[in-house]
Structures are given as structure tokens and as C-alpha cells.
Motif scaffolding. Sequence first.
Motif, PDB file in Angstrom:
ATOM      1  N   HIS B  79     -48.389   5.954  48.054  1.00 20.58           N
ATOM      2  CA  HIS B  79     -49.981   6.139  48.388  1.00 20.58           C
ATOM      3  C   HIS B  79     -50.265   5.405  49.559  1.00 20.58           C
ATOM      4  O   HIS B  79     -51.450   5.655  50.038  1.00 20.58           O
ATOM      5  N   ILE B  82     -50.183   7.136  52.840  1.00 20.13           N
ATOM      6  CA  ILE B  82     -51.366   8.194  52.982  1.00 20.13           C
ATOM      7  C   ILE B  82     -52.450   7.416  53.396  1.00 20.13           C
ATOM      8  O   ILE B  82     -53.223   7.787  54.565  1.00 20.13           O
ATOM      9  N   MET B  83     -53.002   6.291  52.810  1.00 19.02           N
ATOM     10  CA  MET B  83     -54.200   5.676  53.216  1.00 19.02           C
ATOM     11  C   MET B  83     -54.085   5.115  54.530  1.00 19.02           C
ATOM     12  O   MET B  83     -55.080   5.113  55.264  1.00 19.02           O
ATOM     13  N   LEU B 139     -52.630  -3.141  38.286  1.00 16.25           N
ATOM     14  CA  LEU B 139     -54.355  -3.107  38.608  1.00 16.25           C
ATOM     15  C   LEU B 139     -54.301  -4.261  39.610  1.00 16.25           C
ATOM     16  O   LEU B 139     -55.042  -3.913  40.708  1.00 16.25           O
ATOM     17  N   CYS B 142     -53.392  -2.562  42.972  1.00 13.72           N
ATOM     18  CA  CYS B 142     -54.701  -1.664  43.555  1.00 13.72           C
ATOM     19  C   CYS B 142     -55.612  -2.417  44.132  1.00 13.72           C
ATOM     20  O   CYS B 142     -56.168  -2.031  45.284  1.00 13.72           O
ATOM     21  N   GLU B 143     -56.074  -3.441  43.700  1.00 13.91           N
ATOM     22  CA  GLU B 143     -57.289  -4.340  44.269  1.00 13.91           C
ATOM     23  C   GLU B 143     -56.750  -4.735  45.392  1.00 13.91           C
ATOM     24  O   GLU B 143     -57.552  -4.868  46.518  1.00 13.91           O
ATOM     25  N   GLN B 145     -54.710  -3.680  47.693  1.00 15.78           N
ATOM     26  CA  GLN B 145     -54.758  -2.563  48.680  1.00 15.78           C
ATOM     27  C   GLN B 145     -56.160  -2.303  48.978  1.00 15.78           C
ATOM     28  O   GLN B 145     -56.443  -2.068  50.430  1.00 15.78           O
ATOM     29  N   GLN B 146     -57.102  -2.194  48.115  1.00 13.08           N
ATOM     30  CA  GLN B 146     -58.442  -1.980  48.460  1.00 13.08           C
ATOM     31  C   GLN B 146     -59.255  -3.098  49.384  1.00 13.08           C
ATOM     32  O   GLN B 146     -59.878  -2.844  50.300  1.00 13.08           O
ATOM     33  N   PHE B 147     -58.746  -4.403  49.042  1.00 12.17           N
ATOM     34  CA  PHE B 147     -59.263  -5.530  49.688  1.00 12.17           C
ATOM     35  C   PHE B 147     -58.687  -5.265  51.274  1.00 12.17           C
ATOM     36  O   PHE B 147     -59.522  -5.593  52.390  1.00 12.17           O
ATOM     37  N   MET B 149     -57.906  -2.564  53.035  1.00  7.96           N
ATOM     38  CA  MET B 149     -58.569  -1.536  53.586  1.00  7.96           C
ATOM     39  C   MET B 149     -59.977  -2.174  54.025  1.00  7.96           C
ATOM     40  O   MET B 149     -60.464  -1.810  54.975  1.00  7.96           O
ATOM     41  N   ASP B 150     -60.752  -2.765  53.022  1.00  6.50           N
ATOM     42  CA  ASP B 150     -61.955  -3.322  53.356  1.00  6.50           C
ATOM     43  C   ASP B 150     -61.937  -4.271  54.311  1.00  6.50           C
ATOM     44  O   ASP B 150     -63.057  -4.483  55.190  1.00  6.50           O
TER      45      ASP B 150
END
Lengths: 325, 325
Positions: B79, B82-83, B139, B142-143, B145-147, B149-150
Motif C-alpha cells: 500500500h 501505491i501512495m 494502527l 498507519c498513523e 505513514q499518514q504523518f 505523507m503530511d
Amino acid sequence: MFGNPYYAEKISDALENIQLPESPNNLYEPIHYILSLSGKRIRPQLVFMGASLFGYRNLETVLPASIAIEYFHNFSLMHDDIMDKAPLRRGKQTVHQKWNDNVAILSGDALLVKSYEELSKCPIVSVPDLLKTFNRVALEVCEGQQFDMDFEQRNDVTQDEYINMIRLKTSVLLGGALEMGAIIAGANKQDRIKLYEFGVNLGIAFQLQDDILDTFGNPETFGKQVGGDIIVNKKTILYILLRRALGAEDLEEFNSILALDESAGKEKVELMKKMYNKYKIFEQANTLKEEYSSRSLISLNSIEVKDENKQDLIVLSNTLLNRNK
Amino acid sequence: MFGNPYYAEKISDALENIQLPESPNNLYEPIHYILSLSGKRIRPQLVFMGASLFGYRNLETVLPASIAIEYFHNFSLMHDDIMDKAPLRRGKQTVHQKWNDNVAILSGDALLVKSYEELSKCPIVSVPDLLKTFNRVALEVCEGQQFDMDFEQRNDVTQDEYINMIRLKTSVLLGGALEMGAIIAGANKQDRIKLYEFGVNLGIAFQLQDDILDTFGNPETFGKQVGGDIIVNKKTILYILLRRALGAEDLEEFNSILALDESAGKEKVELMKKMYNKYKIFEQANTLKEEYSSRSLISLNSIEVKDENKQDLIVLSNTLLNRNK
């Protein structure tokens, strides 16, 4: 409210009060968002109904498994909508449309993990069995979605393949939700399987009816445009049954109807319905639906519990299968 | 082979012999594919090492948790690629590149579910605790990976934010893998936490070293192009430390180096390294790495088991932190 209002309220209360971290916002905000686009919440209610069938009515201990099922369902919607490039869900923007694909992928992942987090809150003695059932069903749902995408590229999908696809993509989750309720209630293995089969066959009948109503529903009560599936050449059970029945003399016309542009929508629907009528496709599809509907009731009947315990499930089944929208 | 060859072989045997359904092929083939791009398999080995630290050496009962961790890791790679729009992974095409985004989304989902399927095969008494640890870590990944990207969209990421991001994105999985081994071995809660902390701090030190080596590694032994991070303006710990230390008189030059095109790669790397040297960024980053490395060893030392049981972990830690490629 749909189903048992007592369960429906318990579920919506829980979903309205879920606590998620504030940060990272792009991970958690889409989860709040999709959960707020409230559907009928049939699946989480099935967990309660599965438990109560066996006389187990402690709502608090059933709730986490119920929420797990609703989380999983919404995770699958989030990811399916990316794959299907769907702009709308329940009349609102889809997550990937409102944010972007990356956000929908990762929030979906987090929501899938959170469904397992709910499982871990279930009565400890049930956790291993719940986990097994949940995993089996979750993997099958992925398989169903893959078959659905594969079938879009094929013109020779058989009735059996189609039924198997809808079984995996949508029905096993209904059966699994019921089975999880039965597990928490401590039902024996045989009864769990019977209840699961009730849910799966009900789900298949429901999905077949969905296909039937899209073309043969009453425009006054259907809620969306009748014939939508015909306009976009969707491979429904009607399409598959017609394709199999089609005489050589009608093949050319069939193909020419398929080739009609969406702008000729009304004409396209008329022509295709005429062909469906010629081959009695409505009747065939309806017979198939009745078959799965009967199977589901036979399965429920074979479970030896008090009749009154079956009431919720029978009402739900009737509501789902005798609706006209 | 990396780590303990006994564990490494057990893991690669298991991965080579996994049985997946043939159909739908587009769901399961990518799973075979990504698992075959064998990395060092550090994470699944950590599960074995976590169990053996407490004297538990039944490889068969530890194996499913070990495989669960490896599946999860590969799901997250699928995943993330992809991102990040990454074309290559371990020198081979990524799944979304070889197939397409939809296949990578759905196969990744299936692989995540399969990691939970492995958990359900663990010793039944450990399943509830394993599930809790695994969910928490999953979880957090996931956090992270989001940070990550942010942070790409921000220029003001602090050292603390960065460390927290790498902790979540990569280190908690190392700690979680060890903790799961400890759970299966029946270790007490305190020891589980200590071992988890060892893994998390080791992971942070490792990731900091990764940043350092990309710029200051020995070109003879590094394996890939030294300075790659500088060329693409990656926000590494070096970048963050320099940005904080930067005097007003150097700000303009710093920005002009960032603005240099990739075609001026060699010059860009030289200029940025000169600036890193002026502000002693290598030394600062190295001190930070040593700090996390010490914390990790202090945590391991505080676990009261036979010294010989710690041998594998100490060797692994040394190998990871004293490598030059």
C-alpha cells in the motif's frame, strides 16, 4: 429505523460516540465521515439477532462484535469506491473524491485494523472463534470484489460464477455477522452453520432481487431511476440469464441494444425489457431468488430454538425480500 | 543469511510453502510475488528472538505469529508503494506497477486479513493478548505513514515530530514483533514492555543511521548512490537538524541548493554536505542515534534473564547499527 429499533439505537449511539485521536487528521476524519453516512445498519444488527436467537441478550457484550462488522463493511466500501471510481455513496461524496485516493487507501486500512480492535474487546472466551470466522469472511469479501472486477472484463460469466461472486462479495458478511452473534451466545457448531447458511442464502436472494428491481421495479416507489443497470450494460443476473437463453436470431439485436449510447437511455431500457420479456427473464430470475429465499428459511427452521426467538430474523427476511424499493 | 540462520530458514521455508487458492488469480498472485522479493526478514525473526529470550524455543508454535508480522510488513509495503508512486521495490517492479493500483489495494487488503489469519493459529491462550498488541502496532503504522505523507507538504517539521513519525512508521513494528514473541513465551507484563522498548529504540536508531548513511556512507560499500536523499530534497533528520541550526546568513544559500535540479546532482550533494559539515550535522545526528541505541540496550539489560539468552538480540543490534551499507 430499519430492523429492530432497540438494536438500531444501540448501534447508532455507539457509532456517534466513538473516540478517535485528533491526529493525524487525514487518517481519522474520513473514518468519522464514512461512519456518519448512516446506512440501514443491517449487518451490525445481525450480530445482535444471531445472539438473541439463542437467548443471549446482553447487549453490552455483543456490541463490540457488532461494531467490528460495521467497521469492516465501511472499510470495504471505502476501498471498493476507489476501485470502482465511484463519486457518490449514499448521496454524498465518497472518501477518495472528497479527499484523495491515498487518504481513502490508508483510512480504509486503519478502519480494517479498528474492526479487529473491536474483536479484541469481545468476551475473551469467544475471541479465537470470532477471529476465525471474521478472517474467513473478510478474505472471501476480498475474493468477491476481485471476481466482480474480473467479470467486468468478461462476456461469458455463467450463472454459477455470478451467484458465487455475489455470495462472496456481499452475502458471506451477512452470514458471518449472524454466526458471530451465535458464537458469543455459545451456540453449538451445527447451529452456527445453519444460521450462517440462513444469512448467506438470504443475502443471495436479496442481491438477486436488487438486480430484478433495478429493471422491473415500480418507478413510483423504486427511489432511483428504473433501468440504470441496463443503461450502463451492467452484468446482472438478468443479463446473464438472457445471454444464455438468447436465440441466434436475436443475438444481433441484443448486441445492438448494448451498443446504444447512454443518451438513448429510455429507448435502450424499453428495448432490453422487451427482450427480457420475450425470454421470460423476470420469471427465471424470480424463481432463482425464491429458491435462495426458501433455502434460507429452511435453514432457519432447522434450528431448534423457541419460535419467538426467530421472530426478528423472519421479520427482517420478509422486509428485505418483499420490499419494492 | 541475516540474523539467526536457524530462524531465517524456518521463515523462508514457511513462506516458500504457503498455500493460496489459485483463484481469483489477481488477488493471490501479487501476494506470492511480494513475498518472493525476499528482504532480510528481520521482523519475523524478532518474534522468535522475543520468545527465545525467555527460554521459549518451540519454533512451531511461534511460527504463525512470526509469519503474521511478515505478512503485515508486506501488506504495508504494497500500500505504501501505491501512495508513494514507487516503481521499484528491492530492485523489482512494485505490485501496482506490475499489475495496477486496484490489484495492489485489494491484494494488500487480503494480505492484511491473512496476517490476522496467522494470528488465529497461535496458541489459543495467547491469542487475545497477541491480537491487542498487533492491533495497536498496526494502527500506529498507519498513523506513521499518514504523518510521513503530511510532512512532505510541510517545511517546519520538528525533530520531535520526525522522531515520532519514524517511531510509528517503522519502529513500533520491531518492538511489537519482539513483544509478541514474549507473549507466546508467557513473559510478564513488565518484561514485555522492556523488550518492546528495546525494539522501538533500536528501530529509531536504525532509521536515523539510515538517514546518516545516505549522505555520509562510504561510496565503496554503501550499495546505492550516496547523496540520493539530498538530490530529492528528502526531509531526513539531517535536513531537519540543519534547518534548525541554520544561521540567517546561510538561509539563502540553503534554499538555492534545494532549488538545484536533479541534473546537477553531484554538485548539489557536494554543496549540501559542505553545509552539513559547517554546522556539524553529522555529529549531531550521530549523537542522537547513539542516544536511542543506548536507550535500547539499557532496556534490554534491565530484563532479568540469562545473558546467553540475550546473545541473538545483541548480535542483531550490533549488526544493524554498525553496518556501513
